[in-house]
Design a protein around this motif. Structure first.
Motif, PDB file in Angstrom:
ATOM      1  N   LYS A 106      15.336   5.212  -0.572  1.00 18.96           N
ATOM      2  CA  LYS A 106      13.975   5.663  -0.858  1.00 18.96           C
ATOM      3  C   LYS A 106      12.997   4.502  -0.684  1.00 18.96           C
ATOM      4  CE  LYS A 106      13.428   8.027  -4.656  1.00 18.96           C
ATOM      5  NZ  LYS A 106      13.215   8.344  -6.097  1.00 18.96           N
ATOM      6  N   THR A 107      11.908   4.739   0.052  1.00 21.32           N
ATOM      7  CA  THR A 107      10.939   3.686   0.305  1.00 21.32           C
ATOM      8  C   THR A 107       9.664   3.919  -0.500  1.00 21.32           C
ATOM      9  OG1 THR A 107       9.772   4.748   2.142  1.00 21.32           O
ATOM     10  CG2 THR A 107      11.828   3.589   2.665  1.00 21.32           C
ATOM     11  N   PHE A 108       8.755   2.951  -0.414  1.00 25.10           N
ATOM     12  CA  PHE A 108       7.488   3.035  -1.140  1.00 25.10           C
ATOM     13  C   PHE A 108       6.679   4.256  -0.724  1.00 25.10           C
ATOM     14  CE2 PHE A 108       6.750   0.554   2.670  1.00 25.10           C
ATOM     15  CZ  PHE A 108       5.558   1.047   3.160  1.00 25.10           C
ATOM     16  N   SER A 109       6.777   4.659   0.557  1.00 25.79           N
ATOM     17  CA  SER A 109       5.982   5.794   1.025  1.00 25.79           C
ATOM     18  C   SER A 109       6.508   7.125   0.494  1.00 25.79           C
ATOM     19  CB  SER A 109       5.938   5.821   2.555  1.00 25.79           C
ATOM     20  OG  SER A 109       7.234   5.982   3.098  1.00 25.79           O
ATOM     21  N   ASP A 110       7.745   7.139  -0.013  1.00 30.52           N
ATOM     22  CA  ASP A 110       8.285   8.346  -0.638  1.00 30.52           C
ATOM     23  C   ASP A 110       7.752   8.542  -2.054  1.00 30.52           C
ATOM     24  OD1 ASP A 110       9.989   8.993   1.548  1.00 30.52           O
ATOM     25  OD2 ASP A 110      11.426   7.487   0.860  1.00 30.52           O
ATOM     26  N   VAL A 111       7.220   7.473  -2.637  1.00 31.65           N
ATOM     27  CA  VAL A 111       6.842   7.497  -4.053  1.00 31.65           C
ATOM     28  C   VAL A 111       5.341   7.344  -4.246  1.00 31.65           C
ATOM     29  CG1 VAL A 111       7.164   6.329  -6.278  1.00 31.65           C
ATOM     30  CG2 VAL A 111       9.088   6.534  -4.682  1.00 31.65           C
ATOM     31  N   THR A 112       4.718   6.499  -3.428  1.00 34.30           N
ATOM     32  CA  THR A 112       3.317   6.145  -3.620  1.00 34.30           C
ATOM     33  C   THR A 112       2.459   6.675  -2.476  1.00 34.30           C
ATOM     34  OG1 THR A 112       3.536   4.043  -2.442  1.00 34.30           O
ATOM     35  CG2 THR A 112       4.025   4.036  -4.797  1.00 34.30           C
ATOM     36  N   LYS A 113       1.148   6.594  -2.665  1.00 37.80           N
ATOM     37  CA  LYS A 113       0.190   7.024  -1.656  1.00 37.80           C
ATOM     38  C   LYS A 113      -0.793   5.890  -1.374  1.00 37.80           C
ATOM     39  CE  LYS A 113       1.764  11.268  -1.532  1.00 37.80           C
ATOM     40  NZ  LYS A 113       2.494  11.767  -0.337  1.00 37.80           N
ATOM     41  N   PRO A 114      -1.192   5.715  -0.090  1.00 37.27           N
ATOM     42  CA  PRO A 114      -2.178   4.682   0.208  1.00 37.27           C
ATOM     43  C   PRO A 114      -3.553   5.073  -0.318  1.00 37.27           C
ATOM     44  CG  PRO A 114      -1.700   5.992   2.169  1.00 37.27           C
ATOM     45  CD  PRO A 114      -0.757   6.461   1.096  1.00 37.27           C
ATOM     46  N   PRO A 115      -4.416   4.063  -0.482  1.00 33.11           N
ATOM     47  CA  PRO A 115      -4.208   2.644  -0.187  1.00 33.11           C
ATOM     48  C   PRO A 115      -3.307   1.964  -1.214  1.00 33.11           C
ATOM     49  CG  PRO A 115      -6.404   2.994  -1.085  1.00 33.11           C
ATOM     50  CD  PRO A 115      -5.820   4.351  -0.879  1.00 33.11           C
ATOM     51  N   TYR A 116      -2.540   0.977  -0.719  1.00 29.87           N
ATOM     52  CA  TYR A 116      -1.558   0.279  -1.532  1.00 29.87           C
ATOM     53  C   TYR A 116      -2.060  -1.104  -1.942  1.00 29.87           C
ATOM     54  CZ  TYR A 116       1.525   3.492   1.112  1.00 29.87           C
ATOM     55  OH  TYR A 116       2.105   4.581   1.718  1.00 29.87           O
TER      56      TYR A 116
END
Length: 306
Positions: free
Chosen positions: A233-243
């Motif tokens: 699982k990567t950051f894009s699976d959990v969070t939304k931009p902007p990062y």
């Protein structure tokens, strides 16, 4: 011949068919930055060419994805050469039919994005060497990431482990840590991911920290792989931009990294020369020559990096 090169040849070879038939306006993943009529012609003439331009710009995006691949280094040169080959093939096809001639070149100054890297293994500290070099902001207000690679060569014992944290606009966070574990000698360096969900800790790869069996742990944070193994699982699976991306305890791991993105690379982390322009979204100057008009556009070419 590698897969990327085969893909480029197939794309460029396919131009011979694609240029002849422009019966449908194709969706182009691009945005015009500038337009200009440079000789005779009219805006109506340009608009009637929208189908041709859409097809070309779609090809430019596919070509960028093929030439970028997973390799940060040298993308600008490879893409520039690919654009030259594409232009030559296009113009050979239209030469006998009196069609529209094309010239397409990479415009690095109009492209969007920057990069930073550490190419020699060492502690992953603030490049600026600021007052807290072990705790630093990699980038903030990040809307697009093209390359996010770390290679960990060694972990350091005691206390809290090395940590990269990506915090999204939705309030969720994702983190990757490098720690030492085990009771023998040498201990193992282990990469673990976790996120804002309780109980989400997952070890993803490990190796002896030293000795003949030790391996570097090569992490692609975009695709979620360690040493080309199965995905995580990567950051894009959990969070939304902007990062916002932070490093903490930079002294607890040795390694190298490459990072290229569109966002703010803060002066508290970087001196002049610590970052360089990198075409996360390339800008391409396109010139079209027709019997009735010659006009140019600079377009931002969207690249699918996943």
């Amino acid at each position: 011949m590698v897969a990327n090169e085969r893909g480029q040849l197939l794309l460029i070879g396919g131009v011979a068919i694609a240029i002849v038939v422009f019966s449908t306006i194709l969706f182009a993943h691009s945005l015009a930055v500038t337009d200009g009529i440079t000789t005779t012609g009219s805006a109506d003439t340009i608009e009637r060419s929208a189908d041709r331009e859409a097809s070309v710009e779609r090809d430019l995006g596919r070509l960028a994805a093929e030439t970028r691949g997973d390799d940060l280094d040298g993308f600008e040169g490879r893409y520039g050469n690919a654009l030259q080959n594409y232009t030559r093939t296009h113009n050979r096809v239209v030469a006998s039919s009196g069609g529209t001639y094309l010239n397409a070149t990479l415009n690095e100054s109009a492209s969007l994005g920057n990069e930073t890297s550490q190419i020699s293994p060492g502690e992953i500290d603030d490049p600026d060497g600021g007052p807290k070099p072990k705790e630093w902001v990699v980038a903030k207000n990040v809307t697009r990431i093209a390359v996010f690679n770390f290679t960990f060569t060694k972990g350091h014992d005691s206390g809290k482990p090395f940590n990269i944290t990506v915090t999204g606009s939705n309030g969720n966070w994702w983190a990757l840590e490098v720690s030492l574990n085990g009771t023998g000698s040498p201990k193992n360096k282990t990469v673990t991911i976790r996120d804002s969900a309780p109980g989400s800790d997952i070890p993803v790869c490990t190796s002896p920290n030293s000795g003949p069996d030790s391996q570097d742990l090569m992490i692609n944070l975009i695709t979620g792989t360690c040493n080309q193994g199965s995905g995580f699982k990567t950051f894009s699976d959990v969070t939304k931009p902007p990062y916002t991306i932070n490093v903490s305890k930079g002294q607890k791991a040795d390694g190298t990294y490459h990072f290229a993105a569109i966002g703010t690379f803060p002066g508290t982390s970087y001196d002049s020369g610590d970052t360089e322009p990198y075409p996360v979204i390339p800008a391409v100057d396109t010139t079209y020559d027709t019997p009735s008009a010659s006009y140019n556009r600079t377009v931002l070419v969207e690249v699918d990096d996943r």
